[in-house]
Every structure is written in structure tokens, then in C-alpha cells.
Design a protein around this motif. Structure first.
Motif, PDB file in Angstrom:
ATOM      1  N   TYR A   1      41.547  33.154  30.938  1.00  0.00           N
ATOM      2  CA  TYR A   1      41.523  33.077  32.399  1.00  0.00           C
ATOM      3  C   TYR A   1      40.153  33.285  33.032  1.00  0.00           C
ATOM      4  N   GLY A   2      39.104  33.345  32.234  1.00  0.00           N
ATOM      5  CA  GLY A   2      37.782  33.520  32.826  1.00  0.00           C
ATOM      6  C   GLY A   2      37.382  32.365  33.716  1.00  0.00           C
ATOM      7  N   ASP A   3      37.609  31.146  33.259  1.00  0.00           N
ATOM      8  CA  ASP A   3      37.219  29.959  34.016  1.00  0.00           C
ATOM      9  C   ASP A   3      38.043  29.818  35.287  1.00  0.00           C
ATOM     10  N   LEU A   4      39.346  29.946  35.174  1.00  0.00           N
ATOM     11  CA  LEU A   4      40.225  29.790  36.331  1.00  0.00           C
ATOM     12  C   LEU A   4      39.951  30.857  37.387  1.00  0.00           C
ATOM     13  N   SER A   5      39.670  32.074  36.948  1.00  0.00           N
ATOM     14  CA  SER A   5      39.504  33.179  37.903  1.00  0.00           C
ATOM     15  C   SER A   5      38.160  33.152  38.619  1.00  0.00           C
ATOM     16  N   THR A   6      37.169  32.414  38.092  1.00  0.00           N
ATOM     17  CA  THR A   6      35.866  32.357  38.773  1.00  0.00           C
ATOM     18  C   THR A   6      35.748  31.162  39.707  1.00  0.00           C
ATOM     19  N   SER A   7      36.784  30.356  39.826  1.00  0.00           N
ATOM     20  CA  SER A   7      36.733  29.188  40.710  1.00  0.00           C
ATOM     21  C   SER A   7      36.472  29.524  42.177  1.00  0.00           C
ATOM     22  N   PRO A   8      36.943  30.661  42.708  1.00  0.00           N
ATOM     23  CA  PRO A   8      36.654  30.954  44.125  1.00  0.00           C
ATOM     24  C   PRO A   8      35.171  31.029  44.463  1.00  0.00           C
ATOM     25  N   LEU A   9      34.307  31.088  43.464  1.00  0.00           N
ATOM     26  CA  LEU A   9      32.871  31.140  43.735  1.00  0.00           C
ATOM     27  C   LEU A   9      32.359  29.864  44.392  1.00  0.00           C
ATOM     28  N   TYR A  10      33.004  28.731  44.135  1.00  0.00           N
ATOM     29  CA  TYR A  10      32.410  27.463  44.571  1.00  0.00           C
ATOM     30  C   TYR A  10      33.397  26.468  45.166  1.00  0.00           C
ATOM     31  N   VAL A  11      34.672  26.776  45.277  1.00  0.00           N
ATOM     32  CA  VAL A  11      35.658  25.768  45.696  1.00  0.00           C
ATOM     33  C   VAL A  11      35.445  25.327  47.141  1.00  0.00           C
ATOM     34  N   TYR A  12      35.381  26.279  48.077  1.00  0.00           N
ATOM     35  CA  TYR A  12      35.263  25.888  49.484  1.00  0.00           C
ATOM     36  C   TYR A  12      33.954  25.162  49.758  1.00  0.00           C
ATOM     37  N   ARG A  13      32.885  25.572  49.110  1.00  0.00           N
ATOM     38  CA  ARG A  13      31.607  24.881  49.296  1.00  0.00           C
ATOM     39  C   ARG A  13      31.710  23.432  48.830  1.00  0.00           C
ATOM     40  N   SER A  14      32.417  23.212  47.714  1.00  0.00           N
ATOM     41  CA  SER A  14      32.553  21.857  47.193  1.00  0.00           C
ATOM     42  C   SER A  14      33.476  21.009  48.069  1.00  0.00           C
TER      43      SER A  14
ATOM     44  N   MET B   1      32.242  29.660  60.616  1.00  0.00           N
ATOM     45  CA  MET B   1      32.063  28.304  60.094  1.00  0.00           C
ATOM     46  C   MET B   1      30.696  28.089  59.456  1.00  0.00           C
ATOM     47  N   ASP B   2      29.693  28.830  59.904  1.00  0.00           N
ATOM     48  CA  ASP B   2      28.346  28.622  59.371  1.00  0.00           C
ATOM     49  C   ASP B   2      28.191  29.128  57.946  1.00  0.00           C
ATOM     50  N   SER B   3      29.186  29.836  57.419  1.00  0.00           N
ATOM     51  CA  SER B   3      29.072  30.418  56.075  1.00  0.00           C
ATOM     52  C   SER B   3      29.723  29.564  54.988  1.00  0.00           C
ATOM     53  N   ILE B   4      30.046  28.314  55.307  1.00  0.00           N
ATOM     54  CA  ILE B   4      30.758  27.476  54.323  1.00  0.00           C
ATOM     55  C   ILE B   4      29.942  27.296  53.050  1.00  0.00           C
ATOM     56  N   GLN B   5      28.640  27.130  53.145  1.00  0.00           N
ATOM     57  CA  GLN B   5      27.811  26.865  51.970  1.00  0.00           C
ATOM     58  C   GLN B   5      27.735  28.062  51.016  1.00  0.00           C
ATOM     59  N   ASN B   6      28.052  29.236  51.488  1.00  0.00           N
ATOM     60  CA  ASN B   6      28.028  30.420  50.613  1.00  0.00           C
ATOM     61  C   ASN B   6      29.201  31.321  50.980  1.00  0.00           C
ATOM     62  N   SER B   7      30.378  30.715  51.034  1.00  0.00           N
ATOM     63  CA  SER B   7      31.532  31.381  51.621  1.00  0.00           C
ATOM     64  C   SER B   7      31.946  32.624  50.852  1.00  0.00           C
ATOM     65  N   PHE B   8      31.898  32.602  49.530  1.00  0.00           N
ATOM     66  CA  PHE B   8      32.403  33.748  48.786  1.00  0.00           C
ATOM     67  C   PHE B   8      31.541  34.984  49.011  1.00  0.00           C
ATOM     68  N   TYR B   9      30.245  34.867  48.775  1.00  0.00           N
ATOM     69  CA  TYR B   9      29.377  36.052  48.881  1.00  0.00           C
ATOM     70  C   TYR B   9      29.235  36.519  50.327  1.00  0.00           C
ATOM     71  N   ASP B  10      29.286  35.585  51.288  1.00  0.00           N
ATOM     72  CA  ASP B  10      29.216  36.005  52.692  1.00  0.00           C
ATOM     73  C   ASP B  10      30.469  36.757  53.105  1.00  0.00           C
ATOM     74  N   SER B  11      31.602  36.489  52.436  1.00  0.00           N
ATOM     75  CA  SER B  11      32.840  37.171  52.798  1.00  0.00           C
ATOM     76  C   SER B  11      32.966  38.550  52.160  1.00  0.00           C
TER      77      SER B  11
ATOM     78  N   LYS C   1      20.220  19.529  41.023  1.00  0.00           N
ATOM     79  CA  LYS C   1      19.617  20.389  42.034  1.00  0.00           C
ATOM     80  C   LYS C   1      20.561  21.487  42.523  1.00  0.00           C
ATOM     81  N   ASP C   2      21.856  21.228  42.545  1.00  0.00           N
ATOM     82  CA  ASP C   2      22.786  22.206  43.098  1.00  0.00           C
ATOM     83  C   ASP C   2      24.108  22.148  42.347  1.00  0.00           C
ATOM     84  N   THR C   3      24.956  23.112  42.634  1.00  0.00           N
ATOM     85  CA  THR C   3      26.257  23.192  41.966  1.00  0.00           C
ATOM     86  C   THR C   3      27.233  22.138  42.481  1.00  0.00           C
ATOM     87  N   ASP C   4      26.982  21.570  43.653  1.00  0.00           N
ATOM     88  CA  ASP C   4      27.872  20.522  44.154  1.00  0.00           C
ATOM     89  C   ASP C   4      27.841  19.310  43.227  1.00  0.00           C
TER      90      ASP C   4
END
Length: 816
Positions: free
Chosen positions: A69-82, A358-368, A446-449
Motif C-alpha cells: 500500500y505504499g504507492d496507493l497511500s502516497t497518491s494524495p501528494l499529487y492527485v489534485y495538482r494533476s 483556490m490559489d493552493s491547487i499547485q501544492n494542495s497537499f503541503y499547503d493544507s 521538468k515537473d511531476t505533471d
């Protein structure tokens, strides 16, 4: 090592076609045992659970966090940004955020929970999961394999079949249609190889995506760290991760399970905090009504954003692929009780935060993340990302091992990192190739997207293929009606097709990486399988006629020298052509001949008591035997130094069994090549032979005079250069028993005398070339592709752990 190079004629039409495979007369297990007694990881490795007072399913569920479950559980790091990457700012409002969360929630519910946890995990292959596990199930319940090395005796293996044997008429008609059409069987293999290639591509992209997403949090800390610095830290972590692979993954479950558990609890707490603090109304977004509003508002952008939504289920396939290390019950328990609720609450909390920021979409997890918890969460996220990478790397090793065992991948070095836990392996060549490709992805994009686009395409392609194979398993293995399987297939293909279509639109923006990697590895696997199949068919149609051998008489018309000759071949029936080439050009051979075939059967594991199939070739005076050594696609084919002794004991047991059991007592004038018997290890241990152990160096002074001084000197020098392989020598004796048949006693004595004289290994050193009349494409595939792979992979003698000092190679050119 000696080598004899002989080039046979290109065409050998005078030789007979393939002979029928024999049937095992005495299977050691009845077919159709209760599958539940065999399939569980617990049954094989229960002794490895360190917590004696904790129920096994709970202990395994805990360990699964560190592997599955390591891969599945780390998905919140980048889902909303993508999801919102590339979407117009006019669509970034509260309703859109609510709709995005509703999409994530129902995607998590339909695919990981409903499809995998409830349905797919029930389609295990004796406890094993993954794409090739489904394919092996299909090959056992239908003649779908392209390599014609199956025997009736294989169907008697205790792990071969389960369920009823009857099928309804439509299912039977579909099965026969696939079996008769080689093109359909080829398409089925290509689909499986594409899925395997996508998993390998996932093994390249996942480490780069997970680690880079975790480390990117450093930029959110306003440390003025440039993007190049983030990538440099990511590369250092990746190099360290791949460099540590040789230590094995058997400790990952225990060492990293706490990391993933702490991570899940942390994101659950953060999500709950954000829901309460920012927008408790987010709960209403659980309704699928917001999905329709989302697409109505975003239109085409909303469909493109599905490529980001599917990143929320990356790692789902690991639940099935890693099933062999745990059990279906433990994986279900871990997902339902902890993983699923924690992920749902975390995605809900991020949506609540974004609805007000709304301005935190690009880094939503860490900003939250609340300010006081940022650095602890960053450290845990980085560790969890490493665990996620470890899981997919281990899964890549496993699927390549399975491909190799089923003749779909070139021979590579497979190191078993745990003597206790089956399936824990490390492949050095693949490890370093993965590291180079992963570093190239991490540095080149260049980026994770962009990496996420490649990531999503690989994940959804594997799921799409798994759904198709699962529908076939429902028909041919579970004996369900075609309508039920079609309902399953269409229902999930509609959902997964939407995500796959969105992922394919991202091919120009990075998705091409997964596609190119998958097609590249699929091409390698298919070329290897094609060349192996052509080589096997050449051997099959150029076998030595038994009439020719019988016409030579017991001496074979040559000098029979003391010793045992083990003639290795991929043929499970008949005498290989290398034998006739050898005796024609060097008219001498050993007193005892054993034709050895080491083959993989489409089951995960073959029980040791079912491993050896022993039979006789020609009448008794010829002293010619056949031994088929069977392994499952996840079996350990290690060099335990005991193969020769087990072989001698198995042949001795067969000789004694043949004398007392009527089904083997046939006149010497009749050839019965193909009549085989399963010789169990228990039968060998209870054999009438007297066995004594002594150190190898003590026997050097007592070697029989049949060994020349030169050979003794070579053997002594070889042992001094290779002290790690010095073993204890086992000596056999025939007991003095008046009840033993004199002919049996004489044959046993000849066998033991030959063993004491020495054992030689004879193999074919083959060169495979396309016929002159072949098409340009075939010449390109065989003469360049397959030949290149053969020259740059491990030799068969190394893969079979044959001692170099005792090896004789017979050169042959195969015109296929």
C-alpha cells in the motif's frame, strides 16, 4: 569444458514427427484438492510471523502496509495538482472542487474496492496473483500456450486444477475456437506481454513520481530551493534506493509497515482537521450528482482531467500482484479497515481546503498541512514515497521472473534474498537498468505533471488488460456463463475506457514514455518467446528415431565408458538430435545415459515430492533413462548441490518400482519411451540403497582408477579455485538382500558404479538462424533480435548451475 561443433543438414524430413507425451502412472496427489488448503501464503510461511499471540491474518495485514500500500497511500501528494493541471481558471470554483472529489471517491470505490478487493482477489493461482497468474490459469484450463511442451503428467500435479471440469456448450465452443486458432492464442499472449511491459514501465516511472512529489515539498517550505536542487536530492534518494536492492525485500514489510501506518493515520488526521476547519459541507460531495455537475461545467477539460483522477488509484494492481506474499483476507482487511477510509478522508479534507484556497491547487497537499506539522509530515511523506518505490520495484522483479520461467524473457541472474520467504528476489541487471531509466525520467522531465501522464497511462493499461483476462478466467476457470463475464467486462471497460482514453490524450505530454517502454519490453519478450518456440519445434521434428537406437543394440555401436552422461535438452519426449551428432562424431559414450529436461509448468509452485518424473528409454540392457524436472514459475531453482544424488536415488527407486508394479513390467523387446512415474522425495528417502556421507576431499584419494590422473588434477585445481562449492560426497551401496531380483540388483550396481566413476553434463551449444527461404522480417527477428538476446543473456549451463569442469557442449546450428 569440451565443445564439439557440428552443423546438421538444414532439412531433416526423414525423421518422424512429434511423439506423444507420456502419462504419469502414479501421481502422488489426487487432482482437484481443496484449493483453499493450497493457496494461502499463510500455509507456506506461517512460521515467519514473529508475533505468536496475534492471529496470522492480522499480522499479515500489518506487514502488507509496507509492501502493498505504499504507492496507493502516497497518491494524495499529487492527485489534485494533476487534475487541475491545464484546466482553465474559469473552472476552478467550489462546485468543480466538489465534483473532482466525488470523482475520486467513486473511482476508489468502484475499482480498488469493488473490482479488486471483492472480485479480482478471488482469482488467485494457488495463492499467487498478477497478470501472468491469470494467464497460467487460462493455459492450464485450455490449450492456449504457444509452446508445445505440455504433458498429460503435468495435469496430475496437485496445484494444476481446481473447480469442476464440466463446461456449458457456449463456453466450450469459445474455448475450442481459441485453441484451434493460433492467431487468437498469439493475440492473447501479446495482450499478456503488453500488460507485463506496462508493469515494467510502471517500475521506471513510479520511483521518479513518488520521490519527486515527496521532495517537492521542500519548495513549499519557502526555502528558496531551486528546481534543480529538488531533482538532485531526488536523484540521490533514487540511487540509494536502487543500490540497497541487493539486500533484499524480506525486511521491508516489518521495517516500513510502521512508516505507512503512521503516514495513513497522519493524512487521516490532517484530512479530518481540514474538513472541520475549512468546509464541513464537503460531505455532500459523496453524492454522484456532483460528478454530472463537474462534467457539465468543465466539458472537454473535465474529460482530459480524468488522467489526473486515475492517479488516485495508482498502486491498486499491487494488491493483486503481491498476493503471493500475503493472503486475500489480510489484504482485504488492511484496505477496508485503514487504507480506504484514510484516503477518502484525506481527499475530502484537501477538497475542503481547496474550496476556500483556490490559489493552493499547485501544492494542495503541503499547503493544507498545519504549519506546526509541516516538517514531520514532509519526512514521513519522503519515507512513504521510498516504500512506494520499493513495492513496484519488487513487483517488477517478480513479473520478470515469471516471464523468464514461462520462456518469455531472456535468462537473467535471479538472486533469492530470503531463504525462508518464497518469492523475495533481486535481479541485478534489471535493477541497474531500472535505475538508469528512472534517473533519466526524473532529470529529463521538468515537473511531476508530465511524469504523472506517463504514470497514469501505465497504470490504467494494466487494469484494462486485467479486466479482459479476468473475464476469460470467469468463463474457462470459474465456469460462469458468457453473459456474466460479458457483463463484468463491459461494466468495467466503460469506466476504465474513459480513463484510458483520457490518459492516451496525454501521450504527447509525457505519456509516450510508458508506451515506448511497454512496447520495447514487449518486443523483447515476444522475440525471445518466438525464437524459443521455433528452436523447440526444430528439436521436436528432428528427434532421433528410437528404431535407429534399437538397431544399434545395447552397446549403441560405440564404446560405453564408465560414468553417467546427463544429456540436457528442452524436449520432454524423444531423444534429442545432439545425441546422434555426438555419437556419430565421437563414437564413445557413458555406461548410463540420462536425458534430462528441466521445464517450467504453468503453476506457481511444484511440490518437491512431485518434481521428478522418471522413465526408461529403450529396454533395460541399454541403461538409458529420462528425467523431467518440473518447476513452477515462482519456484527456486537454486544450486543446492544435491541434484545428482536426488537423481540417482530417483532412478534407483524407479528401477525397483518397475520390477514390482505391473504397469511398468513390459517385455524388454518393447520400447516404452514416454512411460513416466512420479518419484517423490519421500520415496527416495525410503529407498533400499545404503547412503553414506563423507567430505569431498576425503574421496579424492579413493576415486576409482577409471578417472585419469589428469582429470583428478583438474578436479583438484577446480575445487581449490572454487572453495565455496565444495560439498559433501554421497556414496551409495546396494544392500545384501536375497529378496531382490538379480536383474534389479545388477542394474542398481551398474548405476552406482557409474555414479562413482563420475558424472558428465552434455548440452547443445546452439546457433539459431532463419532458413534461407524465410521472409525478411523473420530473418531480422531471428538472425539479429533473437541472436543478440542469446549472446547477451546468461548461458543455459549457468542458469542450470552445471559445474563448468564437467560440461561438454555439442555445437549445432538450428535452421528454423
Amino acid at each position: 569444458m569440451s565443445r564439439i561443433d557440428i552443423e546438421p543438414e538444414e532439412d531433416s524430413n526423414d525423421l518422424p514427427p512429434r511423439m506423444a507425451a507420456g502419462e504419469a502412472q502414479e501421481p502422488s496427489h489426487l487432482r482437484g484438492q481443496d484449493r483453499g488448503d493450497q493457496t494461502s501464503w499463510m500455509g507456506r510461511n506461517k512460521r515467519e510471523i514473529p508475533w505468536k499471540c496475534i492471529p496470522v491474518p492480522i499480522a499479515l495485514a500489518y506487514q502488507s502496509f509496507g509492501v502493498v500500500y505504499g504507492d496507493l497511500s502516497t497518491s494524495p501528494l499529487y492527485v489534485y495538482r494533476s487534475i487541475f493541471s491545464g484546466m482553465s481558471h474559469h473552472h476552478q470554483d467550489t462546485d468543480t472542487i466538489f465534483g473532482a472529489f466525488s470523482l475520486i471517491f467513486w473511482t476508489l470505490t468502484l475499482i480498488p474496492l469493488l473490482k479488486y478487493i471483492i472480485i479480482i482477489l478471488s482469482a488467485d493461482d494457488n495463492g499467487e496473483g498478477g497478470t501472468f497468474a491469470l494467464y497460467s490459469l487460462l493455459c492450464r484450463h485450455g490449450k492456449f500456450s504457444l509452446l508445445p511442451n505440455q504433458q498429460a503428467a503435468d495435469e496430475e500435479l496437485s496445484a494444476y486444477k481446481y473447480g469442476s471440469s464440466g463446461q456449458c456448450t457456449p463456453s466450450l465452443a469459445l474455448k475450442r475456437s481459441i485453441e484451434k486458432r493460433k492467431n487468437l492464442r498469439t493475440v492473447l499472449l501479446l495482450v499478456v506481454l503488453l500488460g507485463a511491459g506496462m508493469v515494467i514501465g510502471d517500475g521506471v516511472v513510479t520511483p521518479a513520481m513518488s520521490v519527486l512529489s515527496a521532495v517537492s515539498g521542500l519548495q513549499a517550505a519557502h526555502t528558496k530551493l531551486p528546481s534543480g536542487g529538488v531533482r538532485l536530492i531526488c536523484c540521490v534518494i533514487l540511487v540509494g534506493l536502487f543500490a540497497l536492492q541487493h539486500s533484499g525485500t524480506h525486511k521491508v514489510g516489518i521495517l516500513f509497515a510502521p512508516v505507512v501506518v503512521i503516514w495513513l493515520i497522519s493524512i487521516f488526521a490532517i484530512g479530518m482537521y481540514n474538513i472541520i476547519w475549512w468546509n464541513p459541507k464537503i460531505v455532500i460531495a459523496l453524492s454522484p450528482h456532483y460528478i454530472f455537475k463537474y462534467f457539465a461545467q468543465t466539458g472537454t477539460d473535465g474529460w482530459f482531467s480524468l488522467g489526473g483522477v486515475l492517479l488516485s488509484i495508482t498502486g491498486t494492481e499491487a494488491m493483486f500482484a503481491d498476493l503471493g506474499h500475503f493472503s486475500a483476507t489480510s489484504i482485504r482487511m488492511a484496505f477496508i479497515l485503514l487504507v480506504y477510509p484514510c484516503l477518502v478522508v484525506q481527499y475530502m479534507g484537501q477538497a475542503a481546503f481547496l474550496s476556500k484556497n483556490m490559489d493552493s491547487i499547485q501544492n494542495s497537499f503541503y499547503d493544507s498541512v498545519p504549519d506546526g506539522l509541516f516538517w514531520p509530515v514532509l519526512i514521513i511523506a519522503t519515507l512513504a514515497a521510498i516504500v512506494a518505490s520499493q513495492a513496484i520495484i519488487s513487483a517488477t522483479f517478480s513479473i520478470i521472473k515469471q516471464c523468464n520461467a514461462l520462456s518469455c524473457f531472456p535468462r537473467v541472474k535471479v538472486v533469492h534474498t530470503s531463504k525462508q520467504i518464497e518469492g523475495q528476489i533481486y535481479i541485478p541487471e534489471i535493477n541497474w537498468i531500472l535505475m538508469i531509466l528512472t534517473l533519466a525520467v526524473a532529470i529529463g522531465f521538468k515537473d511531476t505533471d508530465t511524469i504523472g501522464n506517463a504514470y497514469g497511462l501505465a497504470v490504467m493499461s494494466v487494469m484494462f488488460i486485467t479486466t479482459f483476462l479476468m473475464a476469460l478466467v470467469m468463463i474457462f476457470v470459474w465456469q460462469r456463463s458468457i453473459m456474466v463475464a460479458a457483463l463484468f467486462l463491459i461494466s468495467f471497460w466503460i469506466v476504465e475506457g474513459a480513463y484510458l482514453g483520457a490518459a492516451l490524450t496525454k501521450v504527447p505530454q509525457g505519456g509516450w514514455v510508458s508506451l515506448v517502454l511497454a512496447l520495447f519490453f514487449m518486443f523483447i519478450m515476444f522475440v525471445w518467446h518466438y525464437g524459443t518456440r521455433k528452436k523447440y519445434n526444430f528439436d521436436l521434428h528432428n528427434k532421433v528415431p528410437l528404431k535407429w537406437i534399437l538397431g544399434l543394440g545395447p552397446s549403441l555401436g560405440i564404446v560405453r565408458v564408465p560414468g553417467i552422461g546427463l544429456v540436457y535438452s528442452e524436449l520432454a519426449t524423444g531423444v534429442p538430435a545432439i545425441f546422434s551428432h555426438f555419437v556419430t562424431n565421437l563414437p564413445a559414450f557413458h555406461n548410463v545415459l540420462v536425458f534430462v529436461c528441466v521445464k517450467s509448468v504453468p503453476v506457481p509452485y511444484v511440490a518437491p515430492e512431485e518434481r521428478f518424473l522418471i522413465g526408461r528409454i529403450c529396454p533395460r540392457p541399454y541403461r538409458m533413462y529420462r528425467c523431467i524436472v518440473r518447476y513452477g514459475y515462482k519456484d527456486l531453482q537454486g544450486d543446492d548441490g544435491n541434484f545428482e544424488n536426488l537423481l540417482i536415488q530417483s532412478i534407483a527407486e524407479f528401477i525397483q518400482m518397475e520390477a514390482v508394479e505391473p504397469q511398468f513390467a513390459t517385455p524388454d523387446s518393447v520400447s516404452f519411451d514416454g512411460r513416466m512415474a512420479v518419484i517423490s522425495s519421500q520415496a527416495c528417502s525410503s529407498s533400499n540403497l545404503l547412503v553414506s556421507n563423507e567430505d569431498d576431499f576425503d574421496t579424492l584419494s579413493t576415486m576409482q582408477s577409471s578417472k585419469s590422473l589428469t582429470l583428478q588434477s583438474l578436479r583438484s585445481g577446480y575445487d581449490e579455485e572454487n572453495p565455496q562449492i565444495r560439498r559433501r560426497r554421497v556414496r551409495f551401496q546396494v544392500p545384501e538382500s536375497a529378496a531382490m531380483d538379480p536383474a534389479v540388483r545388477e542394474e542398481l550396481k551398474d548405476l552406482i558404479d557409474a555414479k562413482e566413476a563420475g558424472v558428465a553434463y552434455i548440452m547443445g551449444h546452439s546457433y539459431v538462424k532463419a532458413r534461407r527461404s524465410s521472409s525478411f522480417l523473420k530473418k531480422l527477428v531471428v538472425d539479429f533480435g533473437y541472436s543478440f538476446l542469446r549472446k547477451n543473456c546468461r548461458g543455459p549451463s549457468v542458469a542450470l548451475h552445471i559445474p563448468h569442469i564437467s560440461l561438454i557442449e555439442v555445437g549445432m546450428i538450428y535452421h528454423v
